[in-house]
Design a protein around this motif. Structure first.
Motif, PDB file in Angstrom:
ATOM      1  N   ASN A 109     -11.817   8.159   1.766  1.00  0.00           N
ATOM      2  CA  ASN A 109     -12.135   7.261   2.891  1.00  0.00           C
ATOM      3  C   ASN A 109     -11.352   5.947   2.865  1.00  0.00           C
ATOM      4  N   TYR A 110     -10.419   5.788   1.937  1.00  0.00           N
ATOM      5  CA  TYR A 110      -9.540   4.624   1.902  1.00  0.00           C
ATOM      6  C   TYR A 110      -8.102   5.104   2.161  1.00  0.00           C
ATOM      7  N   VAL A 111      -7.319   4.245   2.806  1.00  0.00           N
ATOM      8  CA  VAL A 111      -5.907   4.568   3.016  1.00  0.00           C
ATOM      9  C   VAL A 111      -5.116   4.136   1.775  1.00  0.00           C
ATOM     10  N   THR A 112      -4.351   5.040   1.229  1.00  0.00           N
ATOM     11  CA  THR A 112      -3.504   4.723   0.074  1.00  0.00           C
ATOM     12  C   THR A 112      -2.240   4.041   0.577  1.00  0.00           C
ATOM     13  N   GLY A 113      -1.976   2.828   0.073  1.00  0.00           N
ATOM     14  CA  GLY A 113      -0.917   1.997   0.653  1.00  0.00           C
ATOM     15  C   GLY A 113       0.468   2.180   0.079  1.00  0.00           C
ATOM     16  N   PHE A 114       0.581   2.752  -1.132  1.00  0.00           N
ATOM     17  CA  PHE A 114       1.887   2.950  -1.765  1.00  0.00           C
ATOM     18  C   PHE A 114       2.662   1.633  -1.879  1.00  0.00           C
ATOM     19  N   GLY A 115       1.930   0.518  -1.931  1.00  0.00           N
ATOM     20  CA  GLY A 115       2.572  -0.783  -2.114  1.00  0.00           C
ATOM     21  C   GLY A 115       3.269  -1.337  -0.892  1.00  0.00           C
ATOM     22  N   ASN A 116       3.086  -0.704   0.286  1.00  0.00           N
ATOM     23  CA  ASN A 116       3.819  -1.141   1.476  1.00  0.00           C
ATOM     24  C   ASN A 116       2.936  -1.058   2.724  1.00  0.00           C
ATOM     25  N   PRO A 117       2.812  -2.154   3.489  1.00  0.00           N
ATOM     26  CA  PRO A 117       1.946  -2.165   4.677  1.00  0.00           C
ATOM     27  C   PRO A 117       2.344  -1.142   5.732  1.00  0.00           C
ATOM     28  N   ASP A 118       3.641  -0.866   5.877  1.00  0.00           N
ATOM     29  CA  ASP A 118       4.067   0.123   6.869  1.00  0.00           C
ATOM     30  C   ASP A 118       3.640   1.533   6.469  1.00  0.00           C
ATOM     31  N   TRP A 119       3.654   1.821   5.187  1.00  0.00           N
ATOM     32  CA  TRP A 119       3.144   3.116   4.748  1.00  0.00           C
ATOM     33  C   TRP A 119       1.649   3.220   5.067  1.00  0.00           C
ATOM     34  N   LYS A 120       0.924   2.160   4.755  1.00  0.00           N
ATOM     35  CA  LYS A 120      -0.526   2.162   4.995  1.00  0.00           C
ATOM     36  C   LYS A 120      -0.830   2.305   6.481  1.00  0.00           C
TER      37      LYS A 120
END
Length: 626
Positions: A109-120
């Motif tokens: 239920n959380y979005v994994t961001g991969f360290g980057n807002p555009d990925w999230k």
């Protein structure tokens, strides 16, 4: 600050009472307004004073501000563990331990961001939690949040332009290292008991070393990566950070699903001498600490020594395609450099394969360092990819043959070129080149490795690494648990001692002994030549030739630090000693200090313009630096 609201029964004047004096042209202000002006000035002065003091403190701390959580977390939450079983059943093995995970681990239920807002922004919330995280929750640990990481797991410094760079709690002037910077900082600061990150080209090991904690890179494929965003699937592993060796051991055993048995007593340590040449720290704080710790324990054999670069060059034939032309002396370091090149090629190829389409369609906003790495990945065109993976298989087989089931290879975790806050890009790249030379051994082979803190040297964290064959993770963790207290004790003793010169022997000398040294050198008896030159230096330490000759013998033995030190001494005695500049340049090139080596060869050409060796070396280094 806000002022208390005045009583409505006696309100202050809301406007200035102004009247103009015709003769003087002045304004008259009521007394109540004057009071408010004075109060305002006083408040403003207090704010200015506080801000000035804060800025002065910040400057004194090197421009660093300590945040409450050291900037480690992207988001905080709490995932509770499974309920404890009723008595008389044993408590969960990880009960009462807290942990955090990098921003590449899925949490339901959380979005994994991969360290980057555009990925999230371009991805949906996870439908389930990563397998390793669920395993830890099942065994009693509590997850308290997700941590900062380098964007897309592509950096090694720990910086993130979107979420900020976590502050290294151990040495605030030092980068925390990446890509799993937030997880390492959270552990080092005591915010959690342990943390997870991923290790690709050295991410967990670099961060652990710079933050002064344990960092475990398990054997590739030994832990599940389901629910973990991957940068490079054939290099990447889930890694573990911990402050305490006992916690690392418990968590490791849970994730490895290993049985809790007594430690295997027979152990054989193999010290990679050529790798320690890249570490400018006295051996009494590294290799000697290990040797003395081994001697104090039962069931341990005396350490063996190996030139791991030469061993790899001889036993990984497919690597020859990627090695630069070199002399026999340079063969070992050339093999390690080629290995790191292959590792980075695999990383780029696999990232492009898995994420290239997303990069081209979204065109994410990235920090300048990550942007250049990403560009190199998406433009990667290496055609013979099969040869890259063949090297990987050959290296694993070679290391398995060297270490067998009872061997532990010992290397420095990272070189001593430490990453300072606001380091110039060139210095960061130099650090990465030297670090990958060491980190590629486990990274490419898939063997397990643990970075072990050994206190500090000159105020900076110091660590060494133990490595075991692929699949020997439990054996490696048991070994570290078994001998860590002895390592700590010997490290403490070494830190209290005065540094001793790192030379072979302590003998007498003369001009005749120099000639004996020359004869031994011509007969390729390098150790004997060093001994004779050392005797000559003991008798007369003002002769540049003795130091310069011993440097030549050290070069043949692969003792590049000692060779550089002797050349330094020779140059201090004779500023126009061309051989000393040439030999120091060679030593520095072997230690991967290309800029300094190039300067030595250039100066040799100034002194002797027709010197072919200097000219060839200068051109070669110019190409490398370009």
């Amino acid at each position: 600050k806000t002022l208390a609201k005045p009583s409505s029964a006696n309100p202050p004047d809301r406007t200035m009472e102004v009247s103009k004096c015709p003769s003087l042209g002045r304004f008259h202000v009521s007394s109540s307004a004057k009071v408010w002006i004075v109060v305002g000035i006083g408040v403003a002065g207090a704010i200015i004073l506080a801000e000035t003091t804060r800025r002065r403190r910040r400057r004194r701390c090197g421009g660093l501000e300590r945040r409450e959580d050291f900037g480690a977390f992207v988001e905080r939450f709490e995932l509770l563990p499974a309920p404890q079983p009723p008595p008389p059943a044993a408590r969960h093995p990880l009960a009462d331990l807290s942990f955090a995970v990098s921003d590449s681990f899925d949490i339901k239920n959380y979005v994994t961001g991969f360290g980057n807002p555009d990925w999230k922004r371009t991805h949906e919330p996870a439908s389930r939690t990563a397998v390793v995280v669920s395993c830890l929750l099942k065994h009693g640990a509590t997850c308290v949040g997700r941590t900062v990481m380098d964007e897309l797991a592509f950096g090694i410094t720990g910086e993130n332009v979107h979420y900020g760079t976590p502050t290294n709690p151990d040495v605030p002037q030092l980068m925390p290292g990446g890509s799993a910077s937030g997880s390492a900082v959270a552990v080092a600061a005591g915010l959690v008991d342990f943390a997870l990150g991923t290790d690709i080209v050295g991410c967990v090991r670099i961060s652990a070393s710079l933050c002064g904690i344990f960092g475990f890179r398990p054997s590739h494929g030994i832990l599940s990566t389901i629910g973990v965003l991957m940068n490079s699937r054939s290099l990447e592993t889930v890694g573990i950070f911990a402050r305490e060796v006992s916690v690392l051991h418990r968590v490791g055993h849970v994730l490895l699903q290993a049985s809790v048995l007594g430690p295997k007593r027979k152990r054989r340590f193999i010290i990679a001498d050529d790798c320690f040449q890249l570490l400018r720290v006295p051996k009494q704080k590294t290799v000697d600490v290990l040797s003395k710790a081994i001697q104090s324990l039962s069931g341990y054999q005396l350490p063996e020594h190996v030139n791991i670069g030469q061993y790899i060059a001889s036993n990984v034939p497919s690597l020859k395609e990627f090695r630069e032309p070199c002399t026999n002396m340079q063969k070992g370091i050339s093999a390690l450099k080629a290995l790191s090149t292959v590792m980075l090629l695999i990383q780029r190829y696999e990232f492009k394969t898995d994420h290239g389409e997303w990069v081209n369609s979204v065109k994410p906003k990235l920090g300048p360092d990550i942007s250049s790495r990403l560009l190199a990945a998406v433009e990667c065109t290496h055609e013979n990819n099969k040869s890259l993976y063949k090297i990987r298989a050959e290296l694993r087989a070679a290391l398995n043959s060297l270490m067998k089931d009872d061997g532990v290879l010992v290397v420095p975790t990272i070189p001593d070129s430490l990453l300072q806050i606001n380091s110039k890009k060139k210095l960061t790249l130099d650090f990465e080149d030297r670090a990958c030379t060491l980190l590629s051994i486990a990274g490419m082979s898939g063997c397990c490795q643990v970075s072990i803190p050994l206190g500090k040297h000159d105020g900076y964290p110091l660590s060494i690494s133990f490595m075991a064959t692929h699949g020997a993770d439990k054996f490696l963790l048991d070994t570290i648990l078994d001998m860590h207290s002895s390592l700590q004790e010997q490290s403490r003793i070494a830190s209290s001692l005065q540094p001793t010169p790192d030379i072979n022997g302590d003998m007498d000398a003369s001009e005749l002994l120099k000639e004996k040294g020359n004869a031994a050198f011509k007969g390729k008896q390098w150790n004997k030549a060093v001994s004779y030159y050392s005797e000559a230096i003991k008798l007369s330490n003002t002769c540049a030739t003795y130091f310069c000759n011993r440097a030549a013998a050290y070069l043949e033995l692969g003792c590049f630090q000692q060779a550089e030190a002797d050349c330094n001494q020779a140059i201090s005695l004779d500023k126009k000693n061309v051989k000393a500049y040439l030999r120091r340049g060679t030593a520095r090139e072997m230690l991967l200090y290309y800029k300094e080596a190039a300067q030595d060869f250039k100066y040799a050409l100034v002194l002797e313009p027709q010197n072919k060796a200097a000219s060839t070396a200068e051109r070669r280094l110019r190409k490398l630096l370009a």
